[in-house]
Motif scaffolding. Structure first.
Motif, short mmCIF file in Angstrom:
data_model
loop_
_atom_site.label_atom_id
_atom_site.label_comp_id
_atom_site.label_asym_id
_atom_site.label_seq_id
_atom_site.Cartn_x
_atom_site.Cartn_y
_atom_site.Cartn_z
N ILE A 23 0.82 -1.22 0.00
CA ILE A 23 0.00 0.00 0.00
C ILE A 23 0.85 1.27 0.00
CG2 ILE A 23 -0.32 0.08 2.50
CD1 ILE A 23 -3.26 1.00 1.89
N SER A 24 1.96 1.27 0.73
CA SER A 24 2.80 2.47 0.78
C SER A 24 3.46 2.73 -0.58
CB SER A 24 3.87 2.35 1.87
OG SER A 24 4.69 1.22 1.63
N VAL A 25 3.84 1.68 -1.28
CA VAL A 25 4.44 1.82 -2.61
C VAL A 25 3.38 2.31 -3.59
CG1 VAL A 25 5.53 0.58 -4.51
CG2 VAL A 25 6.19 0.07 -2.14
N ALA A 26 2.19 1.71 -3.53
CA ALA A 26 1.11 2.13 -4.42
C ALA A 26 0.76 3.59 -4.19
CB ALA A 26 -0.12 1.24 -4.19
N ALA A 27 0.69 4.00 -2.94
CA ALA A 27 0.37 5.40 -2.61
C ALA A 27 1.43 6.34 -3.18
CB ALA A 27 0.24 5.58 -1.10
N ASP A 28 2.68 5.95 -3.06
CA ASP A 28 3.77 6.77 -3.63
C ASP A 28 3.67 6.84 -5.15
OD1 ASP A 28 4.89 7.36 -1.17
OD2 ASP A 28 6.47 5.83 -1.32
N MET A 29 3.33 5.72 -5.78
CA MET A 29 3.26 5.67 -7.24
C MET A 29 2.21 6.63 -7.80
SD MET A 29 3.64 1.57 -7.86
CE MET A 29 3.60 1.61 -9.65
N VAL A 30 1.12 6.82 -7.06
CA VAL A 30 0.03 7.67 -7.54
C VAL A 30 -0.04 9.00 -6.79
CG1 VAL A 30 -1.35 5.75 -8.41
CG2 VAL A 30 -1.68 6.51 -6.06
N ARG A 31 0.93 9.23 -5.91
CA ARG A 31 1.01 10.47 -5.15
C ARG A 31 -0.28 10.75 -4.36
NH1 ARG A 31 4.52 10.95 -9.23
NH2 ARG A 31 6.39 12.20 -9.01
N MET A 32 -0.67 9.74 -3.59
CA MET A 32 -1.84 9.83 -2.71
C MET A 32 -1.41 9.40 -1.31
SD MET A 32 -4.93 8.11 -4.84
CE MET A 32 -5.69 8.87 -6.23
N THR A 55 -2.29 -8.35 4.32
CA THR A 55 -1.63 -7.19 3.73
C THR A 55 -2.16 -6.94 2.33
OG1 THR A 55 0.38 -7.65 4.99
CG2 THR A 55 0.61 -6.24 3.04
N ARG A 56 -2.49 -5.68 2.04
CA ARG A 56 -2.98 -5.32 0.71
C ARG A 56 -1.82 -5.36 -0.29
NH1 ARG A 56 -5.40 -2.02 4.40
NH2 ARG A 56 -7.64 -1.68 4.22
N LEU A 57 -2.11 -5.90 -1.48
CA LEU A 57 -1.15 -5.91 -2.57
C LEU A 57 -1.85 -5.37 -3.82
CD1 LEU A 57 0.64 -9.36 -2.13
CD2 LEU A 57 1.52 -7.08 -1.55
N TYR A 58 -1.33 -4.29 -4.34
CA TYR A 58 -1.93 -3.61 -5.49
C TYR A 58 -1.26 -4.06 -6.79
CZ TYR A 58 -4.21 -0.64 -2.11
OH TYR A 58 -5.00 -0.19 -1.07
N SER A 59 -2.08 -4.29 -7.80
CA SER A 59 -1.60 -4.69 -9.12
C SER A 59 -1.39 -3.46 -10.00
CB SER A 59 -2.63 -5.61 -9.78
OG SER A 59 -3.81 -4.87 -10.07
N GLN A 60 -0.80 -3.67 -11.16
CA GLN A 60 -0.66 -2.58 -12.12
C GLN A 60 -2.03 -2.05 -12.53
OE1 GLN A 60 2.23 -1.04 -12.95
NE2 GLN A 60 0.87 0.45 -13.89
N ALA A 61 -3.00 -2.95 -12.67
CA ALA A 61 -4.37 -2.51 -13.00
C ALA A 61 -4.94 -1.64 -11.89
CB ALA A 61 -5.26 -3.72 -13.27
N ASP A 62 -4.69 -1.99 -10.62
CA ASP A 62 -5.13 -1.17 -9.49
C ASP A 62 -4.48 0.21 -9.54
OD1 ASP A 62 -6.71 -3.22 -8.33
OD2 ASP A 62 -4.98 -3.99 -7.21
N GLU A 64 -3.55 1.80 -12.17
CA GLU A 64 -4.22 2.55 -13.24
C GLU A 64 -5.56 3.10 -12.76
OE1 GLU A 64 -4.26 -0.18 -16.55
OE2 GLU A 64 -2.06 -0.26 -16.57
N VAL A 65 -6.29 2.30 -11.98
CA VAL A 65 -7.57 2.78 -11.41
C VAL A 65 -7.30 3.94 -10.46
CG1 VAL A 65 -9.50 2.18 -9.89
CG2 VAL A 65 -8.78 0.58 -11.69
N LEU A 66 -6.26 3.85 -9.66
CA LEU A 66 -5.94 4.94 -8.74
C LEU A 66 -5.56 6.22 -9.49
CD1 LEU A 66 -3.98 2.90 -6.06
CD2 LEU A 66 -6.17 4.09 -5.74
N HIS A 67 -4.86 6.08 -10.59
CA HIS A 67 -4.57 7.26 -11.42
C HIS A 67 -5.87 7.85 -11.95
CE1 HIS A 67 -0.22 7.56 -11.64
NE2 HIS A 67 -0.13 6.26 -11.82
N ARG A 68 -6.79 7.00 -12.37
CA ARG A 68 -8.08 7.48 -12.89
C ARG A 68 -8.86 8.18 -11.78
NH1 ARG A 68 -10.73 9.96 -16.34
NH2 ARG A 68 -12.74 9.15 -17.00
#
Length: 110
Positions: A23-32, A55-62, A64-68
């Motif tokens: 989750i922390s990596v995903a948040a950094d990737m989308v700046r949230m 533990t949450r694990l976000y995919s590349q598709a997730d 992309e949804v976060l960017h959207r």
């Protein structure tokens, strides 16, 4: 083989939907903020994979949804509006796939 290439026996898009980012990596990737990702999950905007320990694990598709989601928030939509947009976009994709399948199954010469 590149890191993003699917493994033998996997569907070509399986690597896009397999959770790999914490989750922390995903948040950094989308700046949230991390807590925002948790809210979006609670509201049903996305469903990251979970490890056996929860533990949450976000995919590349997730991602992309976060960017959207981020883009729609910037456009002034609220969470309910974003949920509706995502539902409608998913429906358009399903209909396009059905149309492509129907076109592929059509008899030649018609």
């Amino acid at each position: 083989m590149s890191p993003s290439a699917p493994q033998r026996g996997q569907r070509p898009h399986a690597h896009r939907t397999h959770g790999v980012f914490a989750i922390s990596v995903a948040a950094d990737m989308v700046r949230m903020e991390v807590q925002n990702l948790r809210v979006y999950e609670r509201r049903g905007l996305l469903t990251p994979d979970r490890t056996s320990g929860g533990t949450r694990l976000y995919s590349q598709a997730d991602i992309e949804v976060l960017h959207r989601i981020r883009d729609l928030l910037a456009d002034g939509l609220n969470i309910a509006g974003i949920a509706r947009v995502l539902e409608l976009e998913a429906e358009v994709e399903r209909l396009r796939a059905r149309l492509a399948e129907a076109d592929g199954n059509a008899a030649p010469g018609r």
